[in-house]
Every structure is written in structure tokens, then in C-alpha cells.
Design a protein around this motif. Structure first.
Motif, mmCIF file in Angstrom:
data_model
loop_
_atom_site.group_PDB
_atom_site.id
_atom_site.type_symbol
_atom_site.label_atom_id
_atom_site.label_comp_id
_atom_site.label_asym_id
_atom_site.label_seq_id
_atom_site.Cartn_x
_atom_site.Cartn_y
_atom_site.Cartn_z
ATOM 1 N N ALA A 52 57.123 13.975 92.854
ATOM 2 C CA ALA A 52 56.748 15.291 93.398
ATOM 3 C C ALA A 52 58.091 15.956 94.044
ATOM 4 O O ALA A 52 58.044 17.220 93.832
ATOM 5 N N ALA A 53 59.018 15.222 94.446
ATOM 6 C CA ALA A 53 60.330 15.923 94.659
ATOM 7 C C ALA A 53 60.919 16.787 93.664
ATOM 8 O O ALA A 53 61.223 17.770 93.687
ATOM 9 N N ARG A 54 60.904 15.949 92.544
ATOM 10 C CA ARG A 54 61.504 16.449 91.100
ATOM 11 C C ARG A 54 60.527 17.995 91.133
ATOM 12 O O ARG A 54 61.237 19.045 90.479
ATOM 13 N N GLU A 55 59.353 17.690 91.107
ATOM 14 C CA GLU A 55 58.199 18.905 90.766
ATOM 15 C C GLU A 55 58.822 20.248 91.737
ATOM 16 O O GLU A 55 58.700 21.420 91.246
ATOM 17 N N LEU A 56 58.844 19.720 92.695
ATOM 18 C CA LEU A 56 59.027 20.825 93.660
ATOM 19 C C LEU A 56 60.385 21.607 93.513
ATOM 20 O O LEU A 56 60.549 22.694 93.601
ATOM 21 N N VAL A 57 61.240 20.911 93.296
ATOM 22 C CA VAL A 57 62.870 21.575 92.903
ATOM 23 C C VAL A 57 62.591 22.162 91.659
ATOM 24 O O VAL A 57 63.365 23.423 91.861
ATOM 25 N N GLY A 58 62.224 21.351 90.701
ATOM 26 C CA GLY A 58 61.901 22.305 89.431
ATOM 27 C C GLY A 58 60.961 23.691 89.327
ATOM 28 O O GLY A 58 61.334 24.618 88.547
ATOM 29 N N ALA A 59 60.050 23.658 90.604
ATOM 30 C CA ALA A 59 59.330 24.855 90.597
ATOM 31 C C ALA A 59 60.090 25.811 91.659
ATOM 32 O O ALA A 59 59.537 27.046 91.655
ATOM 33 N N GLY A 60 61.491 25.434 92.125
ATOM 34 C CA GLY A 60 62.109 26.605 92.898
ATOM 35 C C GLY A 60 61.738 26.568 94.415
ATOM 36 O O GLY A 60 62.394 27.345 94.947
ATOM 37 N N PHE A 61 61.227 25.327 94.911
ATOM 38 C CA PHE A 61 61.191 25.447 96.027
ATOM 39 C C PHE A 61 62.103 24.351 96.687
ATOM 40 O O PHE A 61 61.864 23.619 97.802
ATOM 41 N N GLY A 62 63.275 24.229 96.485
ATOM 42 C CA GLY A 62 64.370 23.261 96.861
ATOM 43 C C GLY A 62 65.180 23.687 97.935
ATOM 44 O O GLY A 62 66.381 22.890 98.231
#
Length: 207
Positions: A52-62
Motif C-alpha cells: 500500500a505504501a508503494r502504491e501511494l507513492v506511485g500515485a503521487g501521494f508521497g
């Protein structure tokens, strides 16, 4: 090979690294570690939290700004792609947490570090003010952040010490910390947590 060496070889990847976070004493990676700590503090498989952390960063929410300003529905959908459970409540908590980080710390957790002044209890107090980041999440953050905030070493919490006990290693934090260099403490803590959770890790290390 010693048990410690085998443990580090087998399971010594930090959860931050597993979550795609290149941890450094900089605002963005520290915020991402905070998010990961929130995700892992729920009773979910660690792989779900790191994914989930990877997905959030990948979606630009980092960053806290991006998380705060994101569409609530987009964050829910991102967590859903990672198969993370409790997506709606978690999204609300993450966006509230982003606002807190911005309002209280100017978006930079290094200010939290400075305010704690090397006191882990003070740092824990600041961390547990973050929505859905209770004592478990604070311990996760402390275990990982000791890699870049050395004044909080050694942080080997109850879960890490339980893993040490399973492997017949010292369960006194100071004694256990003497077995590795300071730079390896975060890796050791992560490996011990995996040993506590996973019988296969214990078998591979002990075998």
C-alpha cells in the motif's frame, strides 16, 4: 555463520525498504515512513502495508501536501489496488495526519526530531498524536527511523525482543544491540520482528 549474521542475511530488510522508501533524514522519506507506520499499525499482513505504501507513492501521494490535497476517492482507490483493508477509514486518517504534519511541523518531521531532543518518550508522544498511529505504530516508526536518527538507538521493542527470545538471542535491548553495528540496528529490528511472526524465518535462521 552466527545466528545474527544468518538472521540479517535472511530477513534483514527494513520495512521502509520493502515499502519502496529510500530512507534519509529528509522531509519526503520521513513522511513516507510515517504513512507506512500508520499502515502497518493495523492488524494486516506486513506485505499489504508495504504494498500500500508503494502504491501511494506511485500515485503521487508521497508528501503531506499531496496527501492533504488528494481526492479522498483517489486515495481510497489507491489503497484498494493494494488490497489493503479498511480503505475509507485509513484514507481519512492519512489525510487528517497530513494536515497535522503540515500544521504542527511545517511538513518536515525533522522539526519533530529536534523537538524530541533525543527523548524517545517525547517522540512517541508526538507520533501518537497522528490519527490511527498508536503505540504499535510509534514503535514501528522508531524501529525504522533509528537508521537515520541515531540518537534513538537502540530501539528494540517488545515484538523485536520476542523474536530474539524465539531464536535464543539476548532479550535485553542493550546486550542485543551490542551484537551489531549501530547502522545495522534497524535491519536487525526488522529481522527480529519477522522472526517473531514467521516460523519459516526462524527455521531457516536456526537450521
Amino acid at each position: 555463520m552466527s545466528t545474527i549474521d544468518a538472521l540479517l542475511d535472511e530477513a534483514g530488510r527494513t520495512f521502509a525498504d520493502e515499502g519502496g522508501i529510500h530512507l534519509a533524514d529528509q522531509p519526503a522519506p520521513l513522511y513516507r515512513l510515517l504513512v507506512l507506520s500508520v499502515l502497518l499499525s493495523r492488524r494486516v499482513q506486513a506485505q499489504l502495508g508495504t504494498r500500500a505504501a508503494r502504491e501511494l507513492v506511485g500515485a503521487g501521494f508521497g508528501t503531506p501536501e499531496r496527501m492533504r490535497d488528494a481526492s479522498w476517492e483517489d486515495v481510497v482507490a489507491t489503497l484498494g489496488r493494494a488490497k489493503y483493508t479498511g480503505t475509507e477509514q485509513t484514507t481519512t486518517a492519512l489525510q487528517e495526519g497530513a494536515r497535522l504534519v503540515l500544521d504542527e511541523w511545517g511538513g518536515d518531521l525533522r522539526r519533530m526530531r529536534k523537538a524530541a531532543d533525543g527523548d524517545p518518550d517525547k517522540l512517541r508522544e508526538f507520533l501518537t498524536a497522528v490519527p490511527r498511529l498508536g503505540p504499535v505504530g510509534a514503535d514501528i516508526f522508531l524501529r525504522e527511523v533509528q537508521a537515520v536518527w541515531p540518537e534513538f538507538r537502540p530501539h528494540l521493542d517488545a515484538r523485536a525482543l520476542a523474536g530474539a527470545g524465539e531464536l535464543g538471542l539476548p532479550t535485553d535491548p542493550a546486550t542485543l544491540a551490542e551484537q551489531v553495528s549501530g547502522d545495522d540496528l534497524a535491519r536487525l529490528a526488522a529481522a527480529l520482528v519477522r522472526a517473531d511472526r514467521d516460523g519459516d524465518v526462524r527455521e531457516q535462521v536456526s537450521g
